[in-house]
Motif scaffolding. Structure first.
Motif, PDB file in Angstrom:
ATOM      1  N   ARG A   1     -19.147  12.222   6.032  1.00 48.18           N
ATOM      2  CA  ARG A   1     -18.740  10.889   6.481  1.00 48.18           C
ATOM      3  C   ARG A   1     -18.716   9.913   5.317  1.00 48.18           C
ATOM      4  NH1 ARG A   1     -21.918  11.992  10.965  1.00 48.18           N
ATOM      5  NH2 ARG A   1     -23.628  10.775  10.145  1.00 48.18           N
ATOM      6  N   THR A   2     -19.710  10.012   4.423  1.00 47.88           N
ATOM      7  CA  THR A   2     -19.753   9.137   3.255  1.00 47.88           C
ATOM      8  C   THR A   2     -18.547   9.391   2.365  1.00 47.88           C
ATOM      9  OG1 THR A   2     -22.168   9.115   3.329  1.00 47.88           O
ATOM     10  CG2 THR A   2     -21.143   8.457   1.259  1.00 47.88           C
ATOM     11  N   TYR A   3     -18.224  10.661   2.121  1.00 45.56           N
ATOM     12  CA  TYR A   3     -17.060  10.991   1.293  1.00 45.56           C
ATOM     13  C   TYR A   3     -15.776  10.471   1.925  1.00 45.56           C
ATOM     14  CZ  TYR A   3     -20.101  14.211  -1.281  1.00 45.56           C
ATOM     15  OH  TYR A   3     -21.098  14.770  -2.029  1.00 45.56           O
ATOM     16  N   TYR A   4     -15.631  10.647   3.240  1.00 46.92           N
ATOM     17  CA  TYR A   4     -14.429  10.153   3.917  1.00 46.92           C
ATOM     18  C   TYR A   4     -14.346   8.630   3.837  1.00 46.92           C
ATOM     19  CZ  TYR A   4     -13.414  14.746   5.889  1.00 46.92           C
ATOM     20  OH  TYR A   4     -13.107  16.067   6.046  1.00 46.92           O
ATOM     21  N   THR A   5     -15.480   7.954   3.997  1.00 48.13           N
ATOM     22  CA  THR A   5     -15.491   6.495   3.929  1.00 48.13           C
ATOM     23  C   THR A   5     -15.117   6.024   2.535  1.00 48.13           C
ATOM     24  OG1 THR A   5     -17.194   6.395   5.636  1.00 48.13           O
ATOM     25  CG2 THR A   5     -16.914   4.435   4.278  1.00 48.13           C
ATOM     26  N   VAL A   6     -15.751   6.614   1.514  1.00 49.53           N
ATOM     27  CA  VAL A   6     -15.436   6.239   0.137  1.00 49.53           C
ATOM     28  C   VAL A   6     -13.986   6.574  -0.181  1.00 49.53           C
ATOM     29  CG1 VAL A   6     -15.947   6.780  -2.282  1.00 49.53           C
ATOM     30  CG2 VAL A   6     -17.809   6.376  -0.690  1.00 49.53           C
ATOM     31  N   GLY A   7     -13.527   7.738   0.239  1.00 53.04           N
ATOM     32  CA  GLY A   7     -12.136   8.134   0.007  1.00 53.04           C
ATOM     33  C   GLY A   7     -11.166   7.166   0.664  1.00 53.04           C
ATOM     34  N   THR A   8     -11.480   6.742   1.887  1.00 51.90           N
ATOM     35  CA  THR A   8     -10.631   5.780   2.589  1.00 51.90           C
ATOM     36  C   THR A   8     -10.601   4.451   1.858  1.00 51.90           C
ATOM     37  OG1 THR A   8     -11.097   6.852   4.702  1.00 51.90           O
ATOM     38  CG2 THR A   8     -10.268   4.593   4.790  1.00 51.90           C
ATOM     39  N   LEU A   9     -11.781   3.976   1.424  1.00 52.20           N
ATOM     40  CA  LEU A   9     -11.842   2.697   0.705  1.00 52.20           C
ATOM     41  C   LEU A   9     -11.087   2.768  -0.622  1.00 52.20           C
ATOM     42  CD1 LEU A   9     -15.536   1.641   1.405  1.00 52.20           C
ATOM     43  CD2 LEU A   9     -13.449   0.712   2.431  1.00 52.20           C
ATOM     44  N   VAL A  10     -11.241   3.871  -1.350  1.00 52.45           N
ATOM     45  CA  VAL A  10     -10.524   4.027  -2.623  1.00 52.45           C
ATOM     46  C   VAL A  10      -9.017   4.086  -2.362  1.00 52.45           C
ATOM     47  CG1 VAL A  10     -10.107   5.635  -4.531  1.00 52.45           C
ATOM     48  CG2 VAL A  10     -12.444   5.061  -3.877  1.00 52.45           C
ATOM     49  N   SER A  11      -8.619   4.809  -1.320  1.00 45.83           N
ATOM     50  CA  SER A  11      -7.195   4.887  -0.983  1.00 45.83           C
ATOM     51  C   SER A  11      -6.644   3.515  -0.615  1.00 45.83           C
ATOM     52  CB  SER A  11      -6.968   5.851   0.186  1.00 45.83           C
ATOM     53  OG  SER A  11      -7.352   7.157  -0.180  1.00 45.83           O
ATOM     54  N   LEU A  12      -7.414   2.744   0.160  1.00 44.75           N
ATOM     55  CA  LEU A  12      -6.978   1.389   0.510  1.00 44.75           C
ATOM     56  C   LEU A  12      -6.880   0.500  -0.729  1.00 44.75           C
ATOM     57  CD1 LEU A  12      -8.944   0.767   3.828  1.00 44.75           C
ATOM     58  CD2 LEU A  12      -6.491   1.106   3.562  1.00 44.75           C
ATOM     59  N   ALA A  13      -7.835   0.640  -1.662  1.00 40.37           N
ATOM     60  CA  ALA A  13      -7.798  -0.143  -2.900  1.00 40.37           C
ATOM     61  C   ALA A  13      -6.565   0.226  -3.717  1.00 40.37           C
ATOM     62  CB  ALA A  13      -9.072   0.081  -3.714  1.00 40.37           C
ATOM     63  N   ILE A  14      -6.270   1.518  -3.809  1.00 41.83           N
ATOM     64  CA  ILE A  14      -5.079   1.953  -4.550  1.00 41.83           C
ATOM     65  C   ILE A  14      -3.819   1.428  -3.870  1.00 41.83           C
ATOM     66  CG2 ILE A  14      -3.698   3.991  -5.149  1.00 41.83           C
ATOM     67  CD1 ILE A  14      -6.380   5.453  -5.624  1.00 41.83           C
ATOM     68  N   ALA A  15      -3.769   1.489  -2.543  1.00 40.47           N
ATOM     69  CA  ALA A  15      -2.616   0.983  -1.808  1.00 40.47           C
ATOM     70  C   ALA A  15      -2.458  -0.518  -2.023  1.00 40.47           C
ATOM     71  CB  ALA A  15      -2.754   1.299  -0.322  1.00 40.47           C
ATOM     72  N   LEU A  16      -3.583  -1.253  -2.052  1.00 43.34           N
ATOM     73  CA  LEU A  16      -3.536  -2.695  -2.289  1.00 43.34           C
ATOM     74  C   LEU A  16      -3.017  -3.000  -3.688  1.00 43.34           C
ATOM     75  CD1 LEU A  16      -4.177  -5.521  -1.201  1.00 43.34           C
ATOM     76  CD2 LEU A  16      -6.474  -5.259  -2.157  1.00 43.34           C
ATOM     77  N   VAL A  17      -3.490  -2.251  -4.683  1.00 40.27           N
ATOM     78  CA  VAL A  17      -3.015  -2.450  -6.061  1.00 40.27           C
ATOM     79  C   VAL A  17      -1.514  -2.140  -6.135  1.00 40.27           C
ATOM     80  CG1 VAL A  17      -3.147  -1.489  -8.405  1.00 40.27           C
ATOM     81  CG2 VAL A  17      -5.235  -2.088  -7.184  1.00 40.27           C
ATOM     82  N   CYS A  18      -1.075  -1.085  -5.474  1.00 39.88           N
ATOM     83  CA  CYS A  18       0.358  -0.748  -5.459  1.00 39.88           C
ATOM     84  C   CYS A  18       1.165  -1.841  -4.779  1.00 39.88           C
ATOM     85  CB  CYS A  18       0.586   0.595  -4.763  1.00 39.88           C
ATOM     86  SG  CYS A  18      -0.026   2.000  -5.709  1.00 39.88           S
ATOM     87  N   LEU A  19       0.657  -2.383  -3.679  1.00 37.11           N
ATOM     88  CA  LEU A  19       1.351  -3.448  -2.959  1.00 37.11           C
ATOM     89  C   LEU A  19       1.466  -4.702  -3.826  1.00 37.11           C
ATOM     90  CD1 LEU A  19       2.582  -4.430  -0.278  1.00 37.11           C
ATOM     91  CD2 LEU A  19       0.287  -5.195   0.373  1.00 37.11           C
ATOM     92  N   VAL A  20       0.354  -5.081  -4.473  1.00 39.10           N
ATOM     93  CA  VAL A  20       0.384  -6.252  -5.357  1.00 39.10           C
ATOM     94  C   VAL A  20       1.360  -5.996  -6.507  1.00 39.10           C
ATOM     95  CG1 VAL A  20      -0.989  -7.602  -7.004  1.00 39.10           C
ATOM     96  CG2 VAL A  20      -1.902  -7.095  -4.734  1.00 39.10           C
ATOM     97  N   GLY A  21       1.338  -4.796  -7.072  1.00 40.53           N
ATOM     98  CA  GLY A  21       2.271  -4.451  -8.153  1.00 40.53           C
ATOM     99  C   GLY A  21       3.712  -4.535  -7.686  1.00 40.53           C
ATOM    100  N   ALA A  22       3.983  -4.049  -6.478  1.00 39.61           N
ATOM    101  CA  ALA A  22       5.354  -4.096  -5.938  1.00 39.61           C
ATOM    102  C   ALA A  22       5.790  -5.540  -5.713  1.00 39.61           C
ATOM    103  CB  ALA A  22       5.425  -3.303  -4.637  1.00 39.61           C
ATOM    104  N   ILE A  23       4.890  -6.365  -5.196  1.00 40.78           N
ATOM    105  CA  ILE A  23       5.216  -7.786  -4.980  1.00 40.78           C
ATOM    106  C   ILE A  23       5.524  -8.464  -6.308  1.00 40.78           C
ATOM    107  CG2 ILE A  23       4.237 -10.014  -4.279  1.00 40.78           C
ATOM    108  CD1 ILE A  23       2.799  -8.465  -2.006  1.00 40.78           C
TER     109      ILE A  23
END
Length: 198
Positions: free
Chosen positions: A135-157
């Motif tokens: 569960r910890t790995y999935y939570t951390v993985g989800t948070l890292v994925s969301l952070a990467i998606a946010l960085v990609c979104l900001v970069g695209a904007i």
């Protein structure tokens, strides 16, 4: 002649026979069942864990299931007895025939004795640390994925904004090129940096 002979009876007790001169006798040694159960009571077990010492016949010498300790139960039809009949030492996953709780069971037949010792721990309790890590790995993985998606979104904007600004500059420069008058742009050092085609 002086000598002794040991035999094992069906009930699992050892009997020693001595032939001393003309007198033959038998010595029977047995343990009070509470002795074995008192040893079990000193062991730290979880509420769903099980410990047992069982004769090959399926009669328990000592059985502890969570906080309850007993002896003399007949478990001859249990999965433990079926597994022990197939292999002297082993482990298996008990599906919880008696109480509905799945357990991981390890057992072994004691060498030289018709006794099977077994320890079982709740599958849920045994796997809880693994599930917590997962569960910890999935939570951390989800948070890292969301952070990467946010960085990609900001970069695209930012990229879209930059492209719009470049288009506006290009449009403005083309307007300057279409002007009928001569337009020149110079920097602070009086060098020409732009002029239109007119």
């Amino acid at each position: 002649s002086t000598g002794g002979d040991t035999s094992r009876s069906r009930d699992g007790l050892s009997r020693w026979y001595w032939n001393i001169g003309r007198f033959g006798g038998m010595v029977l040694i047995s343990l009070e069942p509470r002795y074995l159960t008192s040893l079990f009571e000193q062991t730290a077990l979880g509420p769903l864990d099980v410990m047992t010492q069982t004769l090959e016949s399926g009669i328990t010498l000592a059985l502890r299931r969570g906080p309850v300790t007993s002896f003399g139960s007949d478990i001859s039809g249990s999965q433990l007895m079926r597994e022990a009949a197939a292999r002297r030492i082993g482990r298996y996953l008990d599906e919880g025939e008696q109480d509905g709780h799945r357990r991981i069971v390890a057992y072994r037949e004691l060498s030289g004795y018709p006794v099977i010792a077994a320890v079982a721990t709740s599958e849920a309790a045994a796997l809880a640390p693994v599930e917590l890590r997962a569960r910890t790995y999935y939570t951390v993985g989800t948070l890292v994925s969301l952070a990467i998606a946010l960085v990609c979104l900001v970069g695209a904007i930012l990229l879209v904004r930059q492209q719009r600004a470049n288009r506006r500059l290009t449009e403005q420069a083309s307007l300057l090129d279409e002007a009928q008058d001569a337009i020149m742009v110079s920097g602070l050092d009086d060098r020409l940096t732009y002029w239109n085609r007119s």
